[in-house]
Design an enzyme around this catalytic site. Structure first.
Site, PDB file in Angstrom:
ATOM      1  N   ASP A 296       0.858  -1.198   0.000  1.00  0.00           N
ATOM      2  CA  ASP A 296       0.000   0.000   0.000  1.00  0.00           C
ATOM      3  C   ASP A 296       0.892   1.245   0.000  1.00  0.00           C
ATOM      4  O   ASP A 296       2.117   1.157   0.166  1.00  0.00           O
ATOM      5  CB  ASP A 296      -0.865  -0.054   1.271  1.00  0.00           C
ATOM      6  N   GLU A 299       2.713   5.252  -3.785  1.00  0.00           N
ATOM      7  CA  GLU A 299       2.702   6.270  -4.873  1.00  0.00           C
ATOM      8  C   GLU A 299       4.007   7.044  -4.950  1.00  0.00           C
ATOM      9  O   GLU A 299       4.344   7.480  -6.054  1.00  0.00           O
ATOM     10  CB  GLU A 299       1.520   7.225  -4.657  1.00  0.00           C
ATOM     11  N   ASP A 372      -9.095   3.945  -2.446  1.00  0.00           N
ATOM     12  CA  ASP A 372     -10.081   4.311  -1.418  1.00  0.00           C
ATOM     13  C   ASP A 372     -11.355   4.887  -2.011  1.00  0.00           C
ATOM     14  O   ASP A 372     -11.599   6.094  -1.989  1.00  0.00           O
ATOM     15  CB  ASP A 372      -9.464   5.293  -0.429  1.00  0.00           C
TER      16      ASP A 372
END
Ligand code: MIG
Length: 686
Positions: A296, A299, A372
């Site tokens: 996760d 980015e 999300d």
């Protein structure tokens, strides 16, 4: 295609000043043909046809993103153009922040440009969209076969802890007979969010827990973030510090940022040595029998500042570049390190990696979930667009947080979400901790039954889904196909975007509105059977399709052979003793495949697989099914149960490999069920 211009430069390759940064953009512009449509570009939560829109690529943590928001988590600088029935693709392989304008600035001009780097783009000729997709995959890499269990239902939440909670969850699934293969442990299993540690008060003996869960048929996936806590009593931190594996700023300071653990440093995954080290860190989790890994925040996401400042330095396989160039590939390099490390540690077993960020080619390393999202009807539509778009952008192994990550869906929304997700290759319910319960039983008994049925259907369709995955692995064929990929010469498909194909034989159309009991579905070329009623409809027509809450528009192509298995509580609960082949009568010849292998190892790469190729055709008085078998894999079952749908005549005879079988009277109906040895080669029905 002859003598047709496929694409033509407007001002072609040139430089344009970049006032923001003081240098130049590397720029290319092309003419847009009348009626030209554009597709692709990864995870954009917008309409499928990109004409008239502009996008930016810069991987961004976008909690609760909205429809049309841009950019999101991923960078796939690849698009399709299509006009006059001819499609092509352009892959702009540039990892800097990049822009794509599909006629927004000027209606007749398409442009793409980047903040730096080279004008390095690939032109992929079609003429079929599917061929462009396959050639793009050939260029950027295809996926490996996933472990079969990773195609089962996965349950997640932020977070299930302590151990008791995990047990309660596992037992509830089994007590309620709702199939599930995987439980995800989100960040709270760690000791103070330190990667590769366990909170020993919450999970005193992870290996014991995991192995006991395995006896119930559950596998565990754990999350790992890139941020490493600044803590000189923490071995991962010390090791990386000592070896110089953390990213630094231009002035030589460490790249320091706050994430869940507090102050963190970040490994430079663009450095091959760091990737190797990171891959090795999974050793203990693998010894504890953790089955898969979830990457996760890659980015990379940083609290407050969003991501790294531009001046951060990266190795970039020895090139020594700034974050401007490395940003968009950082997450993919993390997933790559995880994939390669896990593969190396588990040797003969297939890795499963789930990653949030990614660049073109990320499909080689794992699956993607869309991030999300929100529990709303609009997000059901968004998820539909994103999964279709990711699929044609090289990443078929994709899914969304079923029901929405943020907010509370009602039972109806959850049911409609999960019905759609049956045909999203990655199939996981996930939700944010403070947002109430979203497990399949959280909405009351009536909805629970509907959700169970949706998950059961997923397990029944697994042989077909697995076969579709194999087609993707072999040829890069998108598993989810937008309508236009099924019939690009039909102008009706150019703008319609909610119906999607799954594999060669199925067409799905999600129900996206509250209180809906049906909707209009456009059927592309060919004839299609309603899965629930067996009624046959002509393609290139709209069909109103009933969809009370226990069903959704699902159509099967005529002549299809769909292999289904019995419902199981998890993928290897018992050896499959019987496969049901659903065969749909057709006058037009149609080909279907059924692929099998061991499910969790690499022997398929040495020939231990089997492919059954079916050809179905008929006329008003008879029907034929031909089976050809390739490969040596030995399946556990001996017979097929064959169910024939849509016979236009009352059958009296059944000839298997030349030997007539008299049909019992009760079978002489238009739907016919009969058991046949799995090695048959030709069936004639008259
Ligand atoms: O800042 O690990 O998208 O799936 O549950 C939030 C906690 C970090 C974001 C992921 C979400 C996950 C959550 N993570």
């Amino acid at each position: 295609m002859q003598n047709n211009v496929i694409t033509e430069d407007a001002s072609g390759y040139h430089w344009e000043p970049n006032p923001g940064y003081g240098g130049n953009y590397v720029y290319c512009s092309k003419k847009i043909s009348p009626n030209e449509c554009f597709f692709g570009l990864g995870d954009k939560p917008a309409s499928l046809n990109l004409r008239g829109k502009r996008f930016l690529n810069w991987g961004t943590d976008t909690y609760g993103f909205a429809k049309e928001q841009d950019p999101l988590y991923r960078t796939i600088p690849f698009y399709y153009g299509m006009h006059n029935g001819t499609a092509y693709g352009i892959f702009f392989d540039n990892s800097f922040q990049s822009f794509f304008d599909f006629g927004k600035e000027s209606p007749d001009v398409m442009s793409f440009w980047a903040e730096g780097g080279e004008m390095n783009y690939y032109f992929i000729a079609g003429p079929q969209l599917i061929e462009v997709a396959q050639n793009y995959a050939y260029l950027t890499g295809t996926a490996e076969m996933p472990p079969k269990w990773a195609l089962g239902y996965q349950q997640s939440k932020w977070s299930y802890y302590p151990e008791d909670k995990v047990w309660e969850l596992a037992h509830t699934f089994r007590d309620k007979a709702i199939p599930c293969d995987v439980i995800h442990l989100d960040i709270d299993y760690m000791d103070g969010f330190r990667c590769f540690t366990w909170d020993k008060t919450r999970f005193p003996d992870p290996a014991r827990m995991i192995n006991e869960l395995r006896k119930l048929g559950f596998k565990i996936i754990t999350i790992l973030d890139p941020g490493i806590k600044v803590d000189n009593k923490y071995w991962v931190f010390n090791e990386a510090l000592e070896k110089g594996y953390f990213c630094k700023r231009q002035d030589g300071d460490y790249m320091r940022g706050k994430v869940w653990p507090g102050d963190c440093f970040f490994p430079d995954f663009t450095n091959p040595e760091v990737r190797k080290w990171w891959g090795g860190l999974y050793k203990e989790l693998i010894e504890q029998n953790v089955a898969g890994f979830w990457n996760d925040m890659n980015e990379p996401a940083v609290f407050e500042t969003g991501t790294f400042p531009d001046d951060v330095r990266h190795d970039y396989d020895g090139q020594q570049v700034s974050h401007r160039k490395a940003h968009n590939v950082y997450g993919m390099q993390m997933a790559r390190a995880t994939h390669e490390g896990v593969k190396n540690l588990r040797k003969e077993l297939r890795p499963f990696v789930l990653t949030r960020s990614g660049y073109s080619g990320v499909q080689r390393y794992g699956a993607i979930w869309t991030g999300d999202n929100v529990a709303s009807w609009e997000h059901l539509w968004v998820a539909n667009m994103q999964c279709q778009r990711m699929s044609i952008s090289g990443v078929s192994f994709v899914g969304t947080d079923i029901g929405g990550f943020i907010g509370e869906p009602d039972g109806e929304l959850f049911v409609r979400f999960i019905q759609m997700a049956i045909f999203h290759p990655f199939f996981r319910g996930h939700s944010s901790s403070d947002q109430g319960d979203k497990e399949p039983w959280a909405f009351g008994a009536a909805y629970e039954a509907l959700i169970r049925r949706a998950i059961e259907m997923r397990y029944e369709f697994l042989p077909y889904i697995y076969t579709t995955f194999w087609q993707y692995v072999m040829k890069g064929t998108p598993m989810i196909k937008p309508l236009v990929f099924l019939s690009q010469n039909d102008p009706q498909t150019w703008l319609r975007e909610e119906e999607f194909g799954f594999g060669d034989q199925l067409l799905i159309c999600p129900i996206k509105e509250q209180a809906s009991t049906g909707r209009i579905v456009y059927l592309p070329k060919g004839n299609w059977y309603n899965f629930y009623t067996d009624k046959l409809y002509k393609g290139e027509h709209e069909v109103y399709t009933d969809a009370p809450l226990d069903r959704f528009p699902l159509y099967v192509k005529e002549g299809a052979v769909i292999p289904l298995q019995p419902v199981m509580q998890y993928t290897d609960e018992f050896p499959v003793r019987q496969i049901t082949l659903h065969v749909y009568y057709s006058v037009n010849r149609n080909v279907s495949y059924f692929y099998e292998d061991d499910g969790d190892n690499y022997t398929y790469t040495q020939g231990n697989f089997s492919v059954r190729r079916y050809t179905v055709f008929g006329n008003r008085k008879q029907m034929r099914i031909v089976q050809e078998l390739f490969g040596t894999f030995k399946s556990n079952y001996e017979d097929f149960r064959i169910i024939i749908h849509g016979l236009p005549f009352k059958p009296s005879e059944f000839i298997i490999d030349g030997t007539p079988v008299k049909l019992p009277k009760r079978l002489r109906d238009k739907t016919l069920t009969i058991t046949v040895n799995k090695s048959f080669s030709r069936i004639q029905i008259m």
